[in-house]
Design a protein around this motif. Sequence first.
Motif, short mmCIF file in Angstrom:
data_model
loop_
_atom_site.label_atom_id
_atom_site.label_comp_id
_atom_site.label_asym_id
_atom_site.label_seq_id
_atom_site.Cartn_x
_atom_site.Cartn_y
_atom_site.Cartn_z
N THR A 26 20.74 -37.38 9.02
CA THR A 26 21.62 -36.22 9.70
C THR A 26 20.92 -34.97 8.94
O THR A 26 20.79 -34.68 7.80
N MET A 27 20.70 -34.18 10.01
CA MET A 27 20.44 -32.76 9.61
C MET A 27 21.50 -31.69 9.86
O MET A 27 22.12 -31.71 10.56
N ARG A 28 21.36 -30.89 8.65
CA ARG A 28 22.23 -29.71 8.73
C ARG A 28 21.44 -28.39 8.27
O ARG A 28 20.99 -28.38 7.28
N GLY A 29 21.53 -27.52 8.95
CA GLY A 29 20.86 -26.31 8.91
C GLY A 29 19.22 -26.45 8.59
O GLY A 29 18.65 -25.81 7.83
N GLY A 30 18.78 -27.54 9.36
CA GLY A 30 17.35 -27.62 9.21
C GLY A 30 16.89 -28.59 8.07
O GLY A 30 15.85 -28.87 7.70
N ARG A 31 17.95 -29.06 7.16
CA ARG A 31 17.84 -29.76 6.07
C ARG A 31 18.35 -30.94 6.30
O ARG A 31 19.66 -31.31 6.61
N PRO A 32 17.65 -32.31 5.93
CA PRO A 32 18.20 -33.41 5.77
C PRO A 32 19.23 -33.60 4.89
O PRO A 32 18.98 -33.37 3.64
N VAL A 33 20.66 -33.90 5.31
CA VAL A 33 21.65 -34.16 4.23
C VAL A 33 22.19 -35.57 4.11
O VAL A 33 22.87 -35.65 3.28
N GLY A 34 21.93 -36.34 4.93
CA GLY A 34 22.25 -37.63 4.87
C GLY A 34 21.40 -38.81 5.63
O GLY A 34 20.83 -38.45 6.44
N TYR A 35 21.33 -39.96 5.12
CA TYR A 35 20.55 -40.97 5.69
C TYR A 35 21.45 -42.15 6.10
O TYR A 35 22.54 -42.48 5.23
N LEU A 36 21.17 -42.99 7.08
CA LEU A 36 21.93 -44.14 7.33
C LEU A 36 20.81 -45.21 7.88
O LEU A 36 19.99 -44.93 8.64
N CYS A 37 21.27 -46.39 7.09
CA CYS A 37 20.17 -47.34 7.38
C CYS A 37 20.43 -48.11 8.57
O CYS A 37 21.51 -47.69 9.28
N PRO A 38 19.55 -48.98 9.39
CA PRO A 38 19.74 -49.45 10.66
C PRO A 38 21.09 -50.13 10.87
O PRO A 38 21.74 -50.31 11.79
N ASP A 39 21.31 -51.00 9.66
CA ASP A 39 22.45 -51.65 9.44
C ASP A 39 23.87 -51.16 9.52
O ASP A 39 24.75 -51.49 10.10
N CYS A 40 23.72 -49.76 9.04
CA CYS A 40 25.09 -49.16 9.18
C CYS A 40 25.17 -48.14 10.23
O CYS A 40 26.45 -47.64 10.39
N GLN A 41 24.32 -48.00 11.16
CA GLN A 41 24.62 -47.22 12.29
C GLN A 41 25.44 -47.89 13.32
O GLN A 41 25.38 -48.94 13.72
#
Length: 76
Positions: A26-41
């Motif tokens: 998840t990008m916000r203002g050009g910075r990565p702010v969150g990650y989701l593993c394939p199982d949680c998407q």
Amino acid sequence: MNASKVYRCGRCQRRARRTLTGWNVTMRGGRPVGYLCPDCQTPDENAEAEINQATLTYLGAGADGRHRAVPKVSAS
Ligand SMILES: [Zn+2]
């Protein structure tokens, strides 16, 4: 590749190992702010990532650490 960086899933707290292949960033203002593993998407999030991948070219992080992406130009 920064080996000391640890990516952690925002939902199950699982850690990514070395690569973020298949992960949703998840990008916000050009910075990565969150990650989701394939199982949680969710299928929706998955589709959105696929669309982003198809329509955006990621330029990577600049000197200021911000990530940039530009729309792909479709040759018609
Ligand atoms: Zn997860």
